[in-house]
Design an enzyme around this catalytic site. Structure first.
Site, PDB file in Angstrom:
ATOM      1  N   HIS A 328       0.813  -1.220   0.000  1.00 29.97           N
ATOM      2  CA  HIS A 328       0.000   0.000   0.000  1.00 29.97           C
ATOM      3  C   HIS A 328       0.844   1.267   0.000  1.00 29.97           C
ATOM      4  CE1 HIS A 328      -3.753   1.945  -0.039  1.00 29.97           C
ATOM      5  NE2 HIS A 328      -4.422   1.120   0.742  1.00 29.97           N
ATOM      6  N   ASP A 332      -1.972   2.096  -4.707  1.00 27.90           N
ATOM      7  CA  ASP A 332      -3.292   2.323  -4.108  1.00 27.90           C
ATOM      8  C   ASP A 332      -4.307   1.367  -4.722  1.00 27.90           C
ATOM      9  OD1 ASP A 332      -2.344   4.380  -2.509  1.00 27.90           O
ATOM     10  OD2 ASP A 332      -2.710   5.896  -4.056  1.00 27.90           O
TER      11      ASP A 332
END
Length: 355
Positions: A328, A332
Site C-alpha cells: 500500500h 493504491d
C-alpha cells in the site's frame, strides 16, 4: 589440504573454509573459519579423488562425506533420480569422488534391475518425528518472508477471468510452432499479458525505497519456481519486449537450471514485479507474499469450468482467478484495480496483448 568448515556449517563471506595446495607446500600457518575441521586427507587420497572432480561439479554432495551410520554417499541429483526410478542406493557402487554415487551410477543400476525394496509399514517402535536441518536457502526464504509480511502493508485484489479465448489462442499458436518443435503454455500467455499490463500501468511496476518510490519503464518479470530447498524467482528481463514463445522458452530454461541450482545471481535478482502460478497443483485461488522491494505480486490459480450468467443464460465457461498482493506504500487500490482491469481485458481478448 585443509578443511576448516564441516558440511552444513556456515561462515561469514570472505572467511577461508578450505585450502587447496600441493603436497609439499607449507600450509601450517593458514587458519580459517571455525566449524569443525575435517581430517586432512593423505596425498594418495587427494590424487585418487582429483580426477573425477570436474565431472561431479554439478552434483554437490548433500550427505556426510564419510557416510557415517551406514548412510550412502550420494549427490542430491542421484538421490532424486533413485527415488524416481525406484533404485536401492545401498546396492549401487559409486564412481564419483570418494566412492560417491552420482547420476550415471543410478542409471546403470536401473538397467541392472537394482530396485529398492517395498516400504515397510510404520511401526510404533519407530521415531515419532524427525528434525530436518534447515538449508541456507530455507533460512534466507524465512528471513525474507518475515521482512515482507511484517513491515510491508499488504492488501489484496482478486478478479475472475474468462480464459476461453486464451485457450483458443494457445491452440492456434502451438499449431504454428509445431514445425519448430516448440509449444507455449497458458502460463506463458499469462506472463506476456502481465508484462503488457505493467507496461501500461508503470505505477504498479514499481518498488518501495526509503524516501521514494521507483517506477520502472522496463518490465523485469520474476517467475516463482519451486525447487527442493524452497522457492526461487528467476527473472525474465525486458519481458514487455519479448514474444510469448520466447518468454516460454526462457521460463523453461531458467526453471530447469533453478532446479539444478545452476542459476547465476543476475538471473534471479532485479525483478520489478513477480508472478506465482499454482494452478497446475489444483489450487483455484491463493494470496502470495510480496518480494521486497517490489510493490506487488500476482497469484494465479487454475482454470476451472464454472457456471456463469452470460446474456441472461447460465453457461459453463473456463474461469481463472488471479489475486494481486499490493504494497500500500507503492500501489493504491484504484491503481491496482486499473492494472487488473487491463490484464483481464488482455486475457479475455488476447489480440489486445499485441497492441
Amino acid at each position: 589440504r585443509k578443511v576448516f568448515l564441516g558440511e552444513g556449517g556456515t561462515a561469514p563471506v570472505g572467511e577461508i573454509i578450505a585450502v587447496i595446495a600441493d603436497a609439499d607446500e607449507d600450509v601450517s600457518d593458514v587458519s580459517g573459519a571455525s566449524g569443525g575441521a575435517a581430517p586432512v586427507p593423505q596425498a594418495a587420497e587427494v590424487a585418487q579423488d582429483a580426477a573425477p572432480v570436474a565431472a561431479a561439479v554439478d552434483e554437490a554432495p548433500s550427505t556426510p562425506a564419510g557416510g557415517e551410520g551406514g548412510r550412502v554417499k550420494a549427490s542430491p541429483l542421484a538421490r532424486r533420480l533413485a527415488d524416481d526410478l525406484g533404485v536401492d542406493l545401498t546396492r549401487v557402487a559409486g564412481s564419483g569422488p570418494g566412492g560417491r554415487v552420482v547420476k550415471r551410477d543410478v542409471e546403470v543400476a536401473k538397467e541392472q534391475g537394482l530396485s529398492a525394496p517395498a516400504a515397510a509399514p510404520w511401526s510404533p517402535d519407530e521415531a515419532e518425528y524427525e528434525d530436518i536441518p534447515v538449508s541456507q536457502m530455507r533460512k534466507t526464504i524465512a528471513k525474507r518472508l518475515v521482512q515482507s509480511i511484517g513491515p510491508v502493508p499488504h492488501f489484496f485484489l482478486t478478479i475472475d477471468v474468462d480464459m476461453g479465448r486464451v485457450m483458443e489462442a494457445r491452440k492456434s499458436i502451438n499449431g504454428m510452432l509445431e514445425k519448430r518443435g516448440e509449444k507455449v503454455s497458458i502460463n506463458d500467455i499469462v506472463l506476456k499479458a502481465v508484462a503488457g499490463a505493467l507496461k501500461a500501468h508503470p505505477e504498479c511496476n514499481a518498488q518501495w525505497h526509503d524516501g521514494f518510490v521507483r517506477r520502472f519503464n522496463a518490465v523485469h518479470l520474476g517467475v516463482a519456481v519451486a525447487i527442493d530447498d524452497g522457492l526461487i524467482t528467476p527473472v525474465i528481463k525486458q519481458a514487455h519486449l519479448k514474444g510469448i514463445a520466447q518468454i516460454g522458452q526462457e521460463v523453461r530454461e531458467l526453471a530447469g537450471r533453478a532446479r539444478e541450482k545452476k542459476l547465476m545471481p543476475d538471473e534471479y535478482t532485479g525483478s520489478t514485479f513477480s508472478v506465482s502460478n499454482l494452478g497446475m497443483f489444483g489450487i483455484h485461488e491463493f494470496t502470495a507474499i510480496i518480494n521486497p522491494p517490489e510493490g506487488g505480486i500476482l497469484a494465479v490459480g487454475g482454470i476451472v469450468e464454472t457456471p456463469v450468467v452470460v446474456d441472461g443464460q447460465v453457461v459453463v465457461r473456463p474461469r481463472m482467478r488471479v489475486t494481486m498482493s499490493c504494497d500500500h506504500r507503492v500501489i493504491d487500490g484504484a491503481q491496482g484495480s486499473r492494472f487488473l482491469g487491463t490484464l483481464k481485458a488482455m486475457l479475455e481478448e488476447p489480440t489486445a496483448i499485441l497492441v
